[in-house]
Design an enzyme around this catalytic site. Structure first.
Site, PDB file in Angstrom:
ATOM      1  N   GLY A 248       0.926  -1.240  -0.122  1.00  0.00           N
ATOM      2  CA  GLY A 248      -0.047   0.088  -0.026  1.00  0.00           C
ATOM      3  C   GLY A 248       0.990   1.188  -0.063  1.00  0.00           C
ATOM      4  N   ASP A 249       1.886   1.172   0.874  1.00  0.00           N
ATOM      5  CA  ASP A 249       2.918   2.386   0.653  1.00  0.00           C
ATOM      6  C   ASP A 249       3.403   2.429  -0.636  1.00  0.00           C
ATOM      7  OD1 ASP A 249       2.383   2.299   3.562  1.00  0.00           O
ATOM      8  OD2 ASP A 249       4.214   1.239   4.168  1.00  0.00           O
TER       9      ASP A 249
END
Length: 305
Positions: A248-249
């Site tokens: 997600g990052d």
């Protein structure tokens, strides 16, 4: 400039052993010490995309020195604020099951917080501030909100990777992009989704409440980008998921880094998906080579909504 903020970084001490027996001496088969933190992950992806960025946050003690040295060795431009207390250590145990022992984080004083704010003193309308990860317990609950006020005053953009009430408070300030997955989006609106159309409707509602772009990840079902003009869908690329940590990052890094160069939301969506998938298909945060390998697999279609 893009600024990433990791207020509570860590050394992730990763240990592997065939099995773990509580109450006994266990011999480790393999160990690794890695700098950990969601904003740090975003900075690594930005570096891979040749997008200038500065990594901000708080570090202290011998643990903080290890993190700073490790990140500088990777080529990150670190501007961490030094603190008196030690940066935390998280222990990740990989045995029959995966177990995590995460430190709460250091004590950060009011004087140290003020010193941190000086790193954001020269924001311009061309800048983006990315806030990711948990707050150290000693920081005020308003810490991210206080940063957003400084960003707004400078006319800059921000991204905050959060959910629930914390996300709700940021929407009126118009974050550049929000990135809920379909489950987080359903929880946010206290509902369940029975179709892609339901998911899109909820994403459009979030757009109406203030987000500039809504990026919805749906794991194996692909991803959606919702803008004020259109809705775009991309199926998930094929590959073996090795590591979901940091995916997600990486998606945020890919989107923000590309948008800073192009101001093209669809191209930013493409790179966001490629970076997220490349990390998921890797043992650690994706390399540029892996991102370039995945990029041609990302297919985007404009939906009729």
């Amino acid at each position: 400039m893009i600024y990433t903020i990791t207020v509570n970084p860590s050394i992730d001490y990763v240990v592997q052993l065939p099995q773990m027996t509580l109450g006994s001496v266990n011999r480790l088969a393999h160990t690794a010490k890695l700098p950990g933190g969601k904003g740090i992950n975003v900075s690594q992806i930005l570096n891979d995309l040749d997008q200038p960025n500065k990594a901000l946050g708080f570090i202290g003690g011998f643990t903080g020195t290890f993190i700073s040295d490790a990140l500088k060795a990777k080529g990150l431009d670190c501007h961490f604020t030094p603190i008196a207390d030690d940066t935390r250590i998280n222990v990740k145990i990989h045995a029959e099951e995966e177990t995590e022992l995460n430190g709460a984080g250091p004590d950060i004083t009011a004087k140290e917080i003020e010193a941190f704010y000086t790193e954001l003193a020269n924001l311009t309308p061309n800048d983006v501030v990315v806030m990711s990860g948990s707050l150290a317990p000693s920081l005020p609950d308003s810490f991210y909100y206080d940063i957003i006020q400084k960003v707004e005053a400078a006319g800059a953009n921000f991204v905050i990777d959060t959910t629930g009430e914390a996300l709700k408070k940021t929407l009126p300030s118009h974050p550049l992009v929000v990135k809920p997955n379909n489950h987080e989006l359903a929880d946010y609106y206290h509902t369940t989704f029975n179709s892609q159309a339901n998911i899109i409707a909820a994403g459009q509602r979030m757009l109406a409440e203030g987000a500039q772009h809504v990026l919805i990840s749906m794991a194996g079902d692909g991803g959606l980008l919702i803008t004020k003009d259109a809705v775009y869908f991309s199926p998930a690329p094929k590959g073996q998921v090795i590591n979901s940590v940091g995916a997600g990052d990486s998606m945020i890094g890919g989107f923000v880094g590309t948008f800073a160069k192009t101001h093209d939301a669809v191209e930013s969506f493409r790179y966001g998906l490629a970076c997220g998938s490349a990390t998921a298909f890797s043992e650690d945060i994706a390399t540029r080579a892996k991102i370039d390998e995945i990029l041609p697999l990302i297919k985007i279609e404009k939906l009729a909504h």
